[in-house]
Design an enzyme around this catalytic site. Structure first.
Site, PDB file in Angstrom:
ATOM      1  N   GLY A   1      38.783  56.171  48.177  1.00 22.77           N
ATOM      2  CA  GLY A   1      37.818  55.097  48.431  1.00 22.77           C
ATOM      3  C   GLY A   1      37.086  54.738  47.121  1.00 22.77           C
ATOM      4  O   GLY A   1      37.927  53.984  46.248  1.00 22.77           O
ATOM      5  N   GLY A   2      36.033  55.044  46.947  1.00 21.56           N
ATOM      6  CA  GLY A   2      35.450  54.295  45.762  1.00 21.56           C
ATOM      7  C   GLY A   2      35.879  54.979  44.322  1.00 21.56           C
ATOM      8  O   GLY A   2      35.715  54.164  43.429  1.00 21.56           O
TER       9      GLY A   2
ATOM     10  N   GLY B   1      59.262  24.685  31.383  1.00 24.54           N
ATOM     11  CA  GLY B   1      57.925  25.383  31.775  1.00 24.54           C
ATOM     12  C   GLY B   1      57.629  26.647  30.857  1.00 24.54           C
ATOM     13  O   GLY B   1      56.722  26.652  30.397  1.00 24.54           O
ATOM     14  N   ALA B   2      58.865  27.417  30.754  1.00 23.73           N
ATOM     15  CA  ALA B   2      58.476  28.679  30.205  1.00 23.73           C
ATOM     16  C   ALA B   2      58.438  28.483  28.806  1.00 23.73           C
ATOM     17  O   ALA B   2      57.592  29.606  28.025  1.00 23.73           O
ATOM     18  CB  ALA B   2      59.647  29.501  30.520  1.00 23.73           C
TER      19      ALA B   2
END
Ligand code: HXC
Length: 509
Positions: A168-169, A403-404
């Site tokens: 949980g938290g 692009g790399a």
């Protein structure tokens, strides 16, 4: 009993947490108690505790009869290698370390102090989430902690160490901090545990399979590292803290080293194999340029096609990002992009210069990647490098394609120093793909293809075209890489670069 004696007795009681039976249970599981952990994490004798006598104020479900001073969390401050850190350690022996309103107020107090005084905060987590008996008071307590996590993000380093079952938290707060480390075999992180999973989805799954260190360091990438036991984990956290500044207005400490900055590494001249398709280990380069070969790797077992971690060069902390030709030929995929983007952003938040080592044939093609959002994930890394204003030094060792090439801290993204080894090749794509596209009409005989491939390779697959345009500042000898980086770091120390004012950027999440 005199007054001082009374205080001593009360302190002794508080230090017993949930009592000897539960402490023994903790030890039997191979775990240390909250206070034992803090003793190992902090410099001897440096820990000063706050709020030792805070108790919960819940009156439901018979809780008035069950009170333990400290209420399931030990908080305070101390030092690591003489530098102040704030700490909180969940005490699993008190209601499973679960969070009551009073417990939350203790954590918030040290969070506030850490932020106000500009020092890192480290949380040792071993806890079962919201204190069930306290209902919404407990949920509200978590919300208060989360809010502080976010306000402190990018201002002080926040480190979470998962040292037991956390639910949980107690997993959401760590998820908003900078780094999460786990202890193998005794720590787990999940939003809902195996029992709830069974009820809702009918899946039979063990705690380890659902959220053990083996899952979170390899599959989910939630954890940045894992170690064998409490002692080793806490030692490694001490080591990590040494690379980090106290806050976003300071530099990481300079550490004296016997390793001279202009150390020559002749073996690097033969690191890159003659055959462009043959891999080599980028970690070898990292270890050879780092002071004393000391490298603290982040996310070692996830997206191994990119390497991220901290090192020092000439005593100065640097973040290293390197493509790893040994895995997927060093291609960038979604996981690698996300991993490196987060690391680059951390370094930029905390004034840690970034050294980027490039050998990348491009982004990984395929439907699996495209359907998985490669465009958005790749953009995260691009965004992170564009945004970063810390000194950026880039070394292209071999391939820097398409692009790399652009993404990996190229000159065009405000790279401060962009070096290439003589073995570098910078182009839109490799020779085979390029020849197939631009000479599509001519291709027929193998001789013709070979001639065109050779022509393309000699024209583009070298560092000279980029150097000719000024996109590469200097073609350097591999053996002098450490010396060049050390010199660069020294000369970039007073770099001033600011992005335009904004509330915050809108990184493609
Ligand atoms: C109160 C708790 C507790 C809790 C454990 N205990 N969790 N008390 N509230 N949430 C107590 C137990 O009663 C027990 O008390 C002691 O802690 C140890 O627990 P055990 O179950 O005996 O230990 P273990 O078998 O190791 O299991 C640990 C555990 C399990 C996996 C954490 O206790 C568990 O599943 N707890 C509930 C987890 C959970 O669902 N929490 C709420 C999450 S929701 P004694 O007296 O016997 O020592 C949440 C909301 C936050 O956190 C929202 C954020 C977005």
């Amino acid at each position: 009993m005199d007054t001082i004696g009374k205080l001593e007795a009360k302190r002794l009681e508080a230090r017993q947490g949930g009592g000897q039976r539960r402490i023994d249970g903790q030890h039997a599981r191979g775990k240390l108690t909250a206070r034992e952990r803090l003793e190992l994490l902090l410099d001897p004798g440096s820990f000063e505790e706050f709020d030792m006598f805070v108790e919960h104020r819940c009156a439901d479900f018979g809780m008035t009869e069950q009170k333990f001073p400290g209420d399931g969390v030990v908080t305070g401050w101390g030092t690591i290698d003489g530098r102040i850190v704030y700490v909180f350690a969940k005490d699993f022996t008190v209601f499973g370390g679960s969070l009551s309103q009073a417990h939350a107020q203790k954590v918030c107090k040290v969070q506030d102090m850490a932020l106000r005084n500009g020092a890192p905060i480290i949380g040792l987590m071993d806890a079962g989430g919201a204190r069930i008996q306290e209902g919404v008071d407990s949920l509200g307590g978590y919300a208060e902690i989360f809010q502080r996590n976010v306000l402190a993000s990018g201002v002080i380093p926040q480190i979470s160490v998962i040292m037991g079952p956390c639910a949980g938290g107690d997993v959401y707060s760590p998820a908003m901090t900078d780094f999460i480390f786990m202890v193998r075999d005794t720590s787990y992180m999940f939003v809902t545990g195996p029992d709830v999973v069974k009820t809702v989805t009918q899946e039979d799954v063990s705690a380890e399979q659902l959220g053990g260190a083996s899952i979170h360091t390899t599959k989910s990438s939630i954890a940045d590292g894992a170690y064998d036991n409490d002692v080793e984990t806490l030692e490694q956290i001490r080591r990590l803290m040494d690379f980090l500044p106290a806050n976003n207005r300071e530099q990481a400490p300079l550490r004296p080293t016997w390793d001279i900055p202009d150390r020559i590494e002749i073996s690097l001249d033969t690191l890159v194999p003659d055959n462009a398709n043959k891999p080599y280990d980028m970690k070898e380069l990292i270890l050879k340029i780092a002071d004393e070969g000391d490298f603290f790797e982040i996310q070692e077992h996830f997206a191994k096609n990119i390497i991220t971690g901290f090192a020092r060069i000439d005593g100065q902390s640097v973040g290293i990002v390197g493509n790893q030709p040994m895995v997927l030929a060093g291609c960038l995929d979604s996981d690698a992009s996300r991993k490196a983007a987060r690391f680059v952003r951390f370094c930029d938040c905390f004034n840690i210069p970034i050294v980027t080592l490039v050998d990348v044939p491009g982004f990984l093609p395929g439907t699996a990647q495209e359907y998985g959002g490669l465009i958005k994930h790749g953009a995260k890394l691009l965004f992170a490098y564009c945004e970063a204003t810390v000194p950026k030094i880039t070394i292209i060792t071999r391939k820097a394609m398409g692009g790399a090439y652009v993404v990996m801290a190229s000159k065009h993204l405000r790279g401060d120093l962009n070096f290439a080894w003589p073995t570098a090749g910078i182009a839109v794509m490799g020779a085979k793909g390029a020849v197939e596209i631009i000479f599509r009409n001519e291709i027929g005989s193998p001789e013709k293809i070979a001639a065109r491939t050779e022509e393309y390779e000699s024209q583009f697959l070298n560092p000279f075209v980029a150097a000719n345009r000024g996109y590469i500042d200097e073609i350097i000898m591999p053996h002098s890489t450490r010396r060049r980086i050390a010199l660069g770091l020294q000369r970039l120390r007073n770099k001033k670069l600011e992005n335009p004012w904004k509330k915050h950027a809108n990184i493609p999440l």
